[in-house]
Design a protein around this motif. Structure first.
Motif: not given
Lengths: 504, 482
Positions: B165-166, B171-173, B176-178, B210-213
């Motif tokens: 999940v993490a 990947i989702y984060g 979004l950044i990209w 924030s998702l990446v972090v």
């Protein structure tokens, strides 16, 4: 490496070598350990011969080199009059405690000897450190061997006592660590220079507005160690559960470390905040004096009684310190030594009798004066010294403290404060004489007590040395008073006067 | 196409990968009984990798800027590899872990080390992700190899599920950044941050970051992403614990510092400023994980579980440090953080490797170390050094490390954080003390059984000795690093 460094680390290094001996050879281990302690004591006497008594406030045998450069931490040691006296007291009490524990410690002797020697190094180091970081390190190291002493060789509730002692004192000292780091940072922003050396820190004056919280952080550690009234709960427990040598060192030296910390670090570093906080601390001290005395009166356990009497007597010390008057400060320092000697002796004697009877209940004894005459004489002199009879050491300290407190500028109503404090002295006489009466006077109530053994010659000499010190200090207090001066009494006094004038 | 220069730069990865495959292939031809051979070969490749690390000098972007090789990353990587080296040397041969599948376990360890290296040196979020997975997937497997069959499988599955999940969150984060910056290179993001452009960044970017972090904090195991730690620590084999509790922490911390260096420096504290929002969030997380780790550990019976809680609170300290380093470069923060991590790693290695010497015969719990000092004095001494260092008592190195950490944080105005850290230290001392009291003060007969007394214990003792050496002379590390 100077002589003083050798003095500090000699017991520990010898203790390390001791660990390689086979534990079955208990007799050799005892002999060697006592020998090491004796050599350490002789070394501390050597310090006296080389000490320049004309300048007791100047640090002598100073040694300073970089330890952790980037953080301005130095290995900085040295002794002035106060440090010298405390070092001697530590090594003296350690020697006597070791000598008299010989018969009472039977198991794990090697570990016991090692703990005592490590404790001695840590104590002497604490009294010699002139760098706050170094002081903190020694201060914390003291905990470990003390925990072993209480935890392995103590009574039934020893685990609880050890845990409480450890966590309680660590609680205080960690706040001191925060204060220490904050002090660093304040010095860094104000002066652009970091150093944890006491001398440098004293020169870099902390702004009065920032002193208060720093002082609180430092005091938390010191007051718990002393212990001042609301922080004293660990003390009776630790004393009761500790073995004889542990109690002696705890009462004779460890409690003094708290007062020493205030004298050495809190007063010179935070003079303004000291004045601010002094009235509150004096109130706590006075409450502690009376509370300790009353609690002592209520005890039936002899060790607990002496433990509470320590709370009461240490209340005098803090009263003297926070009066911020030169006379009272000198008295407080003298009281440190006097209390170390008398309470140390009391614990030694109680430990001796406990080893034979395995009870600390006062009611189990009675009339043993006829069985143990030598023991009784020594106990009586020590009791009188603890009470503060003129001519013995206890009197000088208490008298100077009360006299200084009377003239102090920080106490607004000296009559009330002194009145309450003096009632503590009276109560002290009451509970100590009660103890003496219950234990020694009258007919022998318990048949088993007929078999109690009196002191042999060796033990008598050891205890006699303590008694001689008590009498000598009572008759000629000047021998100690002339060197018990600290460097920073004068500035405090001046700023007290200034403060008072400003208020008026 | 491949110049020799680039070959030198990527040789650490190559040695590890080669080692992983050689050991795996060797398992096909050599009998499992020849464990020393497997260990020897693994150690050899690790050593080669460590040595080739010293060829990396000046900061250089390689592989079209996918990796950034610099001195700081290098030190993290060396720490990582050395800790794996110690773990491999110390794995007891009798444990199921090595007895049954030596080649697989060792090659998995090498692969995860390679993943750790990718994480530390990555300059690109996707490379980072690859490294993260390469580090984690072997760990999911290795955790399942514990001697409690049910418990280990459960822990392994739990770890895998949460880890997956993490990873998805990561990947989702990244996506979004990209989508909001059209870049995934950390140095390019850094350029954007330092230019006025950063004020125009859309909300999606911040959400992505924030998702990446979050996924990194999950790996670090700090509040509120810490729930897997105690379970996994309890069930995993202790040797794997030793690796897990060091590798992923070193890698993630190395990256977090690099990520947060992007943020603009705060001149004065404005609560509305992006940096200060992040600082507050991280500060709160650190407070909670320090407290959680110390309070939660109080009632633990299992030794490894307790160390799991201790890890949570230690990572809380690290996060506290990181939260006050926003916008600071490595130059200022590296020394403190690296010293702290070093000491943490050494202490954890000592603890877990000592546990691994006994655990298959008998679970190591807090109660059954009673009287350890009388039956195994050397091991008890090792435990004592490790625990006292974790507790942060002078003269052990943990104290100096903590001192430096607090010093830095207070200097950044984080006195409130430090007060919480002190409170947490006091609480956690209670459980460290409980173990020490059981070992040294209580009488009793320990059920602790060492499977293999021998010279290898002395290696752990050497590490324990380092803890006191660095405590008395911290200068050594400092002079060596700079």
């Amino acid at each position: 490496m100077s002589f003083l460094s050798l003095q500090i680390f000699f017991p520990f290094l010898c203790g390390m070598l001791l660990l390689f001996l086979p534990s079955s050879k208990q007799k050799y281990i005892w002999n060697i350990t006592i020998g090491i302690a004796a050599v350490t004591f002789l070394m501390s006497l050597m310090l006296w011969t080389q000490f320049d008594f004309l300048i007791p406030t100047i640090f002598q045998w100073e040694e300073r080199f970089d330890w952790i450069q980037k953080y301005g931490v130095y290995y900085h040691i040295g002794v002035d009059g106060l440090g010298l006296v405390m070092v001697t007291l530590s090594s003296f009490l350690t020697l006597i405690a070791l000598y008299l524990s010989r018969n009472s410690i039977q198991k794990r002797v090697k570990e016991f000897a090692f703990s005592m020697l490590m404790l001695e190094t840590a104590m002497i180091g604490t009294f010699c450190a002139l760098d706050l970081f170094l002081f903190y390190v020694f201060w914390e190291i003291v905990l470990l061997p003390m925990c072993i002493l209480i935890g392995v060789y103590g009574g039934e509730k020893r685990m609880y006592a050890t845990k409480k002692f450890f966590v309680y004192t660590l609680f205080g000292s960690l706040f001191m660590l925060v204060g220490l780091i904050a002090l660093y940072n304040i010095n860094m922003t104000n002066h652009g220079m970091v150093s944890s050396s006491l001398v440098d820190m004293t020169l870099m004056k902390v702004p009065a507005s920032q002193q208060f919280w720093l002082l609180i952080a430092f005091l938390l550690a010191f007051l718990i160690k002393v212990p001042v009234f609301p922080f004293h709960t660990w003390l009776p427990l630790a004393h009761v559960e500790a073995p004889m040598a542990g109690s002696v060192i705890l009462a004779g030296v460890l409690l003094k470390m708290g007062a020493y910390g205030i004298l050495r670090f809190a007063i010179p570093l935070f003079p303004d905040a000291m004045i601010q906080i002094a009235p509150w601390m004096i109130a706590l001290s006075v409450v502690g004096i009376v509370f300790g005395a009353m609690m002592a009166y209520a005890q039936s356990d002899i060790k607990k009684l002496i433990a509470y009497s320590s709370v009461s007597h240490m209340g005098f010390v803090t009263l003297g310190i926070f009066s911020l008057h030169p006379t009272a400060l000198t008295g407080a320092m003298f009281q440190l030594v006097a209390h170390g000697l008398s309470t140390g002796a009391l614990f030694l004697m109680i430990g001796y009798i406990y080893d034979q009877k395995h009870t600390r209940e006062m009611s189990q004894y009675g009339g043993i004066a006829s069985v143990m005459p030598r023991y009784t004489v020594i106990f009586f002199v020590t009791t009188l010294a603890a009470i503060g009879l003129p001519g013995l050491c206890g009197f000088v300290g208490e008298f100077l403290i009360l006299m200084g407190a009377f003239q102090s500028h920080v106490i607004s109503s000296p009559v009330v404060i002194i009145g309450i404090a003096v009632s503590g002295v009276v109560l002290g006489a009451v509970y100590m004489l009660k103890l003496f009466e219950h234990m020694f006077l009258g007919p022998v109530t318990n048949e088993k007590n007929q078999k109690l053994k009196d002191y042999k010659w060796g033990q008598l000499i050891a205890m006699g040395a303590l008694v001689i010190c008590m009498v000598y200090l009572g008759i000629r207090p000047n021998s100690l008073l002339q060197i018990l001066k600290i460097q920073h009494v004068q500035p405090v006094e001046i700023s007290v006067v200034k403060e008072v004038r400003r208020v008026q | 196409m491949f110049s020799s220069d680039i070959l030198i730069q990527i040789s650490p990865y190559l040695w590890l990968t080669a080692g992983a495959f050689v050991v795996l292939a060797l398992g096909l031809f050599v009998q499992n009984e020849k464990k020393p051979l497997f260990v020897l070969i693994t150690c050899m490749f690790l050593l080669l990798s460590i040595l080739s690390m010293f060829c990396i000098g000046d900061p250089v972007y390689i592989m079209n800027g996918l990796l950034l090789h610099d001195k700081f990353g290098c030190w993290f990587a060396v720490l990582l590899l050395v800790s794996l080296f110690v773990v491999v040397m110390m794995i007891p041969y009798q444990t199921k872990l090595v007895a049954e599948y030596p080649s697989a376990v060792l090659s998995l360890l090498l692969m995860s080390a390679c993943g750790g290296l990718f994480m530390i040196f990555s300059n690109h979020l996707v490379v980072f992700f690859v490294g993260l997975e390469l580090l984690s997937i072997p760990l999911y497997v290795l955790v399942g190899l514990g001697h409690h069959k049910g418990k280990s499988s459960e822990a392994s599955f739990k770890y895998f599920l949460l880890g997956a999940v993490a990873a998805a969150v990561f990947i989702y984060g990244t996506a979004l950044i990209w989508s909001s910056t059209s870049s995934m290179r950390i140095d390019e993001l850094f350029e954007i941050f330092r230019s006025p452009l950063y004020q125009t960044l859309p909300k999606t970017f911040w959400f992505g970051l924030s998702l990446v972090v979050v996924s990194l904090l999950f790996k670090l195991g700090v509040f509120p992403f810490h729930f897997w730690i105690p379970d996994v620590y309890e069930a995993a084999p202790a040797s794997i614990n030793a690796w897990m509790s060091t590798a992923s922490k070193i890698a993630v911390v190395g990256v977090l510092i690099r990520l947060f260096y992007m943020f603009p420096v705060l001149d004065s504290f404005e609560p509305e400023h992006v940096t200060s929002k992040w600082m507050i969030t991280m500060g709160v997380f650190s407070i909670f994980s320090m407290m959680w780790g110390s309070i939660g550990g109080l009632y633990q019976k299992d030794f490894k579980r307790l160390l799991g809680y201790s890890t949570i609170s230690h990572m809380g300290y690290v996060l506290m440090f990181i939260s006050s380093t926003f916008g600071k470069s490595y130059d200022e923060t590296f020394e403190v953080l690296f010293f702290y991590l070093c000491i943490y790693v050494i202490a954890n290695l000592v603890m877990f490797l000592l546990i691994s010497q006994s655990e298959e015969k008998q679970d190591v719990t807090v109660d059954n170390c009673k009287g350890l000092v009388t039956s195994h004095p050397v091991i008890a001494l090792g435990f004592a050094f490790g625990l006292l260092s974790l507790a942060g008592l002078p003269p052990f190195a943990g104290f100096v490390a903590k001192f430096k950490l607090f010093y830095f944080v207070i200097g950044q105005g984080g006195i409130y954080l430090v007060i919480f850290a002190i409170l947490s230290s006091i609480i956690s001392v209670v459980y460290y003390f409980r173990i020490l009291a059981n070992m040294f003060l209580e009488d009793g007969h320990t059920t602790f059984q060492v499977q293999q007394e021998g010279r290898r214990i002395w290696l752990i003792l050497f590490l324990a000795f380092l803890l006191i050496l660095f405590g008395i002379l911290p200068q050594i590390v400092q002079n060596w690093l700079f």
